[in-house]
Scaffold this active site. Structure first.
Site, PDB file in Angstrom:
ATOM      1  N   TRP A 188      47.237  33.134  48.480  1.00 27.79           N
ATOM      2  CA  TRP A 188      45.934  32.699  47.974  1.00 27.79           C
ATOM      3  C   TRP A 188      46.002  31.207  47.684  1.00 27.79           C
ATOM      4  O   TRP A 188      46.955  30.718  47.096  1.00 27.79           O
ATOM      5  CB  TRP A 188      45.538  33.443  46.685  1.00 27.79           C
ATOM      6  CG  TRP A 188      44.332  32.795  46.072  1.00 27.79           C
ATOM      7  CD1 TRP A 188      43.057  32.876  46.524  1.00 27.79           C
ATOM      8  CD2 TRP A 188      44.304  31.902  44.945  1.00 27.79           C
ATOM      9  NE1 TRP A 188      42.219  32.088  45.752  1.00 27.79           N
ATOM     10  CE2 TRP A 188      42.959  31.482  44.782  1.00 27.79           C
ATOM     11  CE3 TRP A 188      45.280  31.417  44.075  1.00 27.79           C
ATOM     12  CZ2 TRP A 188      42.579  30.595  43.778  1.00 27.79           C
ATOM     13  CZ3 TRP A 188      44.899  30.532  43.064  1.00 27.79           C
ATOM     14  CH2 TRP A 188      43.556  30.138  42.916  1.00 27.79           C
ATOM     15  N   LYS A 231      38.217  34.123  48.333  1.00 25.87           N
ATOM     16  CA  LYS A 231      37.602  33.933  47.018  1.00 25.87           C
ATOM     17  C   LYS A 231      36.211  33.335  47.189  1.00 25.87           C
ATOM     18  O   LYS A 231      35.919  32.702  48.206  1.00 25.87           O
ATOM     19  CB  LYS A 231      38.486  33.007  46.186  1.00 25.87           C
ATOM     20  CG  LYS A 231      38.100  32.947  44.725  1.00 25.87           C
ATOM     21  CD  LYS A 231      39.200  32.344  43.880  1.00 25.87           C
ATOM     22  CE  LYS A 231      38.725  32.239  42.436  1.00 25.87           C
ATOM     23  NZ  LYS A 231      39.785  31.836  41.528  1.00 25.87           N
ATOM     24  N   ASP A 262      40.186  41.060  46.127  1.00 24.60           N
ATOM     25  CA  ASP A 262      40.272  40.910  44.678  1.00 24.60           C
ATOM     26  C   ASP A 262      38.899  41.263  44.105  1.00 24.60           C
ATOM     27  O   ASP A 262      37.883  40.693  44.531  1.00 24.60           O
ATOM     28  CB  ASP A 262      40.672  39.467  44.333  1.00 24.60           C
ATOM     29  CG  ASP A 262      40.857  39.234  42.837  1.00 24.60           C
ATOM     30  OD1 ASP A 262      39.973  39.645  42.057  1.00 24.60           O
ATOM     31  OD2 ASP A 262      41.867  38.635  42.439  1.00 24.60           O
ATOM     32  N   HIS A 265      36.457  38.479  43.198  1.00 26.28           N
ATOM     33  CA  HIS A 265      36.214  37.388  44.141  1.00 26.28           C
ATOM     34  C   HIS A 265      34.953  37.521  44.975  1.00 26.28           C
ATOM     35  O   HIS A 265      34.852  36.961  46.060  1.00 26.28           O
ATOM     36  CB  HIS A 265      37.436  37.211  45.047  1.00 26.28           C
ATOM     37  CG  HIS A 265      38.609  36.621  44.330  1.00 26.28           C
ATOM     38  ND1 HIS A 265      39.718  36.136  44.957  1.00 26.28           N
ATOM     39  CD2 HIS A 265      38.824  36.429  43.002  1.00 26.28           C
ATOM     40  CE1 HIS A 265      40.569  35.677  44.062  1.00 26.28           C
ATOM     41  NE2 HIS A 265      40.057  35.856  42.868  1.00 26.28           N
ATOM     42  N   ASP A 299      38.844  37.728  35.017  1.00 25.52           N
ATOM     43  CA  ASP A 299      40.145  38.396  34.981  1.00 25.52           C
ATOM     44  C   ASP A 299      40.417  39.100  33.657  1.00 25.52           C
ATOM     45  O   ASP A 299      41.501  38.970  33.085  1.00 25.52           O
ATOM     46  CB  ASP A 299      41.269  37.400  35.336  1.00 25.52           C
ATOM     47  CG  ASP A 299      41.256  37.044  36.817  1.00 25.52           C
ATOM     48  OD1 ASP A 299      41.543  37.939  37.634  1.00 25.52           O
ATOM     49  OD2 ASP A 299      40.924  35.892  37.158  1.00 25.52           O
ATOM     50  N   ASP A 329      45.574  42.220  39.059  1.00 23.11           N
ATOM     51  CA  ASP A 329      45.482  40.766  38.912  1.00 23.11           C
ATOM     52  C   ASP A 329      44.485  40.415  37.810  1.00 23.11           C
ATOM     53  O   ASP A 329      43.285  40.357  38.045  1.00 23.11           O
ATOM     54  CB  ASP A 329      45.067  40.121  40.247  1.00 23.11           C
ATOM     55  CG  ASP A 329      45.017  38.595  40.147  1.00 23.11           C
ATOM     56  OD1 ASP A 329      45.568  38.051  39.171  1.00 23.11           O
ATOM     57  OD2 ASP A 329      44.423  37.958  41.035  1.00 23.11           O
TER      58      ASP A 329
END
Ligand code: RNT
Ligand code: ZN
Length: 422
Positions: A188, A231, A262, A265, A299, A329
Site C-alpha cells: 500500500w 484507497k 480495505d 477505503h 480505523d 487493519d
C-alpha cells in the site's frame, strides 16, 4: 451450576435448535478452528515502528488517543501480542510492517532490509506456531515526505521505493519458507495530492511502471504472495489518490495479483461485502483489511456490526474461506491497545461463526423458488438463533476465556505490565 457444565448444556440446546435448520454446529466450530486471522502488529504501538529517529506516522493515516502503556520496543510489542492471542480462540497470524525491523541501533535504510532484521519476530512466530504476513512501509520516511513514493516524479526516489518493495517481497518469502506457509506481502502506498491535480495520468503511469519493476524481481511464489491495496483518500491527500480502486483492480486482474480490499477505503456507505463475489471471478485471491470507518477512514476497532457480518457471510456463502486472506487493519490509541486487538479479532471470529451457522441451503431454496417473502422472514428469524451459546462452546474448547472473562485478565495485565511503561 458449574461454569463449564452450564456452557456445555447451553451448547447442547443450541445444537438442537440449529439442527432443525439443517445446520451442524460441531462442523461450524471445526471449520472456524482452522481459519487464520492475521493480526496487525501496528495496533500495538499506533503504527510507530522502531526505526531510529522515527518522526511519527505520515502518509495520510492517523491514530488518535494517548492511552498509557504503549509498547516501546519489540519485546514489549511481542509480549502484548502474545497476551492478546492468548485471549482469542482459533488461529492467528502476525502481520508485520517493515518499520518493525530490529537493527540493534544501526541505521539500515528501507531498501537494505532483509530477514536478518526480523530474526526476533521469526523466533517469536515459531514459538507461537503462527504464520507471518508482511508489508513494505511506504510512509513515515523522509523520501515519502511529499506523499509520493512508487509514483514519484524523481526517478531516484521512485527507484528507492521499488528496491524497498523488492526487499520486502524477499523478506516475506523468507518468513514463508522458514514457517512452512506463505506470507502475504501487501503493498500500500499513500501517493496522492491534497488539492486538485491537472495531470491524473502521469503518476498512474509511473506507479504502473514501478509495480512492474517490483514484481519482475524473482521471488518464490510458494513462499510469498503479493497483494495490492487501493484507497480513496487520506488525510492531506483528499483530492487524488494514485492507487485508486480502479487502478489496482485493473492491475490485479491483468497480472493475477491478490487484490486487497480495505473496508475503510471506499465511500462511507460502500460495503466491501458485495465486492467479493464480483472480484473472485477475476483474481486468484483477495486480502481483506477488516477495519471500521466512522464517518471517514478512521480505523476504529472492528466490532460485530452488520457490515462485518455481511462480509463474513459473503466469504462463507461463496465458499471463499481458502481464497480470502483475512487481515485486520485498525489502530486505536484511545483505549487499552491490547484489548483493542482482542475486541476486533474476537468480533471477526464471531462474525465468521455466525456465517458458518447460517442455514444457507434453506435460504437458497427459498430464493430459487422465488419466495422472497419467506427469504426475508427467515433472514430475520435466524438473527436471534443462539449463536452466543455456540461461541461460548468454541471459546471453551479452545481453552480461552469465555464471555467477558477476558476483560479481567486484560485489566490484570494492564496493572502489572502496561502501567509500568512510562
Ligand atoms: C492505509 C492502509 C494500510 C495501512 C497499513 C498500516 O490506509 O489501510 O493498509 O493501514 O499498512
Ligand atoms: Zn489497509
Amino acid at each position: 451450576m458449574a461454569k463449564e457444565k452450564r456452557i456445555t448444556k447451553a451448547y447442547e440446546l443450541a445444537k438442537e435448535v440449529y439442527a432443525q435448520y439443517g445446520v451442524d454446529t460441531d462442523k461450524a466450530i471445526a471449520t472456524l478452528a482452522n481459519v487464520e486471522i492475521s493480526m496487525h502488529c501496528w495496533q500495538g504501538d499506533d503504527v510507530g515502528g522502531f526505526e531510529a529517529g522515527a518522526g511519527g506516522t505520515s502518509g495520510g493515516i492517523q491514530s488518535t488517543g494517548n492511552y498509557p502503556g504503549k509498547a516501546r520496543n519489540g519485546d514489549e510489542l511481542r509480549a502484548d501480542f502474545a497476551k492478546a492471542i492468548s485471549l482469542i480462540p482459533g488461529k492467528q497470524r502476525l502481520n508485520l510492517h517493515a518499520i518493525y525491523a530490529e537493527t540493534n541501533g544501526k541505521k539500515v535504510d528501507r531498501d537494505e532490509l532483509d530477514i536478518s532484521h526480523f530474526s526476533r519476530w521469526l523466533d517469536f512466530a515459531k514459538k507461537q506456531k503462527i504464520g507471518v504476513d508482511f508489508n513494505p512501509t511506504f510512509f513515515s520516511h523522509p523520501l515519502a515526505a511529499d506523499n509520493f513514493t512508487l509514483s514519484h516524479p524523481d526517478n531516484a526516489i521512485r527507484k528507492f521505493w521499488v528496491r524497498h518493495g523488492i526487499a520486502c517481497r524477499k523478506i516475506g518469502a523468507a518468513f514463508g519458507k522458514a514457517l512452512g506457509k506463505p506470507a502475504v506481502t501487501n503493498h500500500w502506498i499513500p501517493d496522492g495530492y491534497k488539492d486538485i491535480p491537472v495531470d491524473r495520468l502521469a503518476p498512474r503511469k509511473r506507479l504502473l511502471k514501478s509495480l512492474d519493476e517490483m514484481f519482475a524481481a524473482k521471488v518464490s511464489t510458494k513462499d510469498n504472495l503479493d497483494a495490492i491495496e487501493s484507497k480513496l483518500f487520506g488525510i492531506g491527500v483528499e483530492s487524488y489518490t494514485v492507487g485508486s480502486h480502479e487502478f489496482y483492480m485493473g492491475y490485479a486482474v491483468k497480472n493475477q495479483k491478490i487484490l486487497t480490499l480495505d473496508a475503510g477505503h471506499f465511500h462511507p456507505t460502500e460495503s466491501i461485502a458485495d465486492k467479493l463475489s464480483a472480484m473472485m471471478l477475476y483474481v486468484p485471491e483477495i486480502l481483506l483489511h477488516v477495519s471500521r470507518g466512522v464517518r471517514w477512514d478512521s480505523d476504529h476497532v472492528v466490532v460485530l456490526s452488520d457490515d462485518l457480518k455481511s462480509l463474513a457471510e459473503e466469504i462463507v456463502r461463496g465458499g471463499f474461506l481458502k481464497r480470502v486472506h483475512i487481515g485486520l487493519d485498525y489502530f486505536d490509541a484511545s483505549i487499552n491497545r491490547v484489548a483493542a486487538w482482542v475486541i476486533g479479532t474476537r468480533a471477526m471470529s464471531k462474525a465468521l461463526l455466525i456465517a458458518l451457522l447460517e442455514p444457507t441451503a434453506m435460504l437458497r431454496e427459498l430464493e430459487s423458488a422465488g419466495d422472497y417473502t419467506a427469504r426475508l422472514a427467515m433472514l430475520e428469524e435466524i438473527k436471534t438463533l443462539p449463536s452466543g451459546a455456540v461461541w461460548d462452546q468454541f471459546c471453551l474448547s479452545q481453552g480461552v476465556p469465555v464471555g467477558s472473562e477476558w476483560i479481567d485478565e486484560m485489566k490484570a495485565y494492564e496493572r502489572t505490565v502496561l502501567a509500568s511503561r512510562k
